[in-house]
Design an enzyme around this catalytic site. Structure first.
Site, PDB file in Angstrom:
ATOM      1  N   SER A  38       0.831  -1.196   0.000  1.00 57.98           N
ATOM      2  CA  SER A  38       0.000   0.000   0.000  1.00 57.98           C
ATOM      3  C   SER A  38       0.877   1.262   0.000  1.00 57.98           C
ATOM      4  O   SER A  38       1.696   1.447  -0.887  1.00 57.98           O
ATOM      5  CB  SER A  38      -0.963  -0.043   1.187  1.00 57.98           C
ATOM      6  OG  SER A  38      -2.019   0.862   1.014  1.00 57.98           O
ATOM      7  N   ASP A 152      -6.042  -3.641  -2.157  1.00 55.26           N
ATOM      8  CA  ASP A 152      -4.938  -3.298  -1.261  1.00 55.26           C
ATOM      9  C   ASP A 152      -4.243  -4.532  -0.686  1.00 55.26           C
ATOM     10  O   ASP A 152      -4.880  -5.462  -0.200  1.00 55.26           O
ATOM     11  CB  ASP A 152      -5.492  -2.446  -0.118  1.00 55.26           C
ATOM     12  CG  ASP A 152      -4.404  -1.708   0.648  1.00 55.26           C
ATOM     13  OD1 ASP A 152      -3.522  -2.368   1.217  1.00 55.26           O
ATOM     14  OD2 ASP A 152      -4.448  -0.463   0.674  1.00 55.26           O
TER      15      ASP A 152
END
Length: 287
Positions: A38, A152
């Site tokens: 991320s 993610d």
């Protein structure tokens, strides 16, 4: 000392990664590989491309208005932000490059929503890897690639200590900003509440009646905190499994996931926390 560096997820809190990297280099360490998830994938990728200083200068220009401009809102039922505008802005600072051509070995982590499996990027477009890794569910539009729907990486591996390339004699260093100082945050909220003199809204009044200690407890905060707890537990498990030589566990309070306008404050925190951790490392020259 050669460092295999791993950077966690953490939204805006991930800007503290910049300070950690700068402190490691300032103390004479050489980062020989990097893996990230991320926001850690974003900062790590830009660093691996040799453009971290330029990115830091660009972040100084980011304010609340600029953040709103970079959020290309969508009317889709599965995401709020398309995510194309921010990548285009970043590519003006760091031209896209094949990961395998980066001067430092790099790995980004995403998650396949369909299979629930972790997906690693070690080759191909740097920014496609970053874009997939930052695809926070319901916020950013997922990335569709090779029959997968990528979201993610924090969903499966928020601190990918097991994915960074290792070299003989290096030290494994993890930086975890996925933790959150909930107790400190609650205390901060209570102090702010005592000082607040404005008229309270009806919604706020109702929420306070339903919530002990006047904590802000609603659908958004419930989902946000639940996600943070999940990330925290997963990163702790990874730490227990891999035993890094150094873990810089940075827990913050009063920092929202979209506080990208606080970059210099977060970078300074990264510097300070890395300095503290390095003081206790025998391989850093201190017993």
């Amino acid at each position: 000392m050669d460092i295999a560096l791993v950077l966690s997820s953490g939204s805006a809190r991930g800007l503290a990664h910049i300070g950690v990297i700068e402190e490691l280099e300032a103390q004479g360490h050489r980062i020989t590989s990097v893996a990230g998830c991320s926001m850690g994938a974003l900062v790590g990728g830009i660093y691996a491309a040799g453009k971290l200083a330029e990115y830091r200068e660009w972040m100084k220009t980011i304010n609340k208005r600029r953040i709103r401009e970079l959020l290309d809102l969508s009317l889709s039922i599965n995401h709020l932000v398309k995510g194309e505008r921010i990548i285009e802005a970043l590519m003006e600072i760091v031209p896209d490059v094949a990961i395998e051509n980066l001067p430092i070995p790099y790995c980004a982590v995403a998650t396949d929503w369909l299979s629930g499996r972790e997906v690693t990027f070690r080759e191909g477009s740097l920014f496609q890897a970053i874009r997939a890794s930052i695809s926070l569910p319901t916020v950013f539009n997922p990335v569709r690639r090779d029959g997968m729907i990528l979201i993610d990486g924090g969903v499966t591996n928020p601190l990918p200590l097991n994915r960074v390339m290792r070299h003989e004699g290096d030290r494994l260093v993890g930086v975890d900003v996925s933790g959150y100082d909930f107790e400190g945050e609650n205390e901060l909220q209570r102090e702010q509440e005592k000082k607040r003199k404005t008229v309270r809204s009806l919604t706020k009044t109702i929420l306070d009646k339903l919530t002990p200690d006047n904590l802000d407890f609603n659908y958004f905060t419930l989902l946000s905190r639940s996600s943070s707890i999940m990330l925290r537990q997963n990163s702790r498990l990874m730490t227990q499994l891999t035993h890094p030589d150094m873990l810089d566990d940075i827990q913050l309070q009063g920092i929202d996931g979209f506080d990208f306008d606080k970059s210099e404050k977060l970078i300074a925190i990264g510097h300070e926390e890395a300095r503290k951790q390095l003081l206790h490392q025998s391989w850093n020259g201190v017993v």
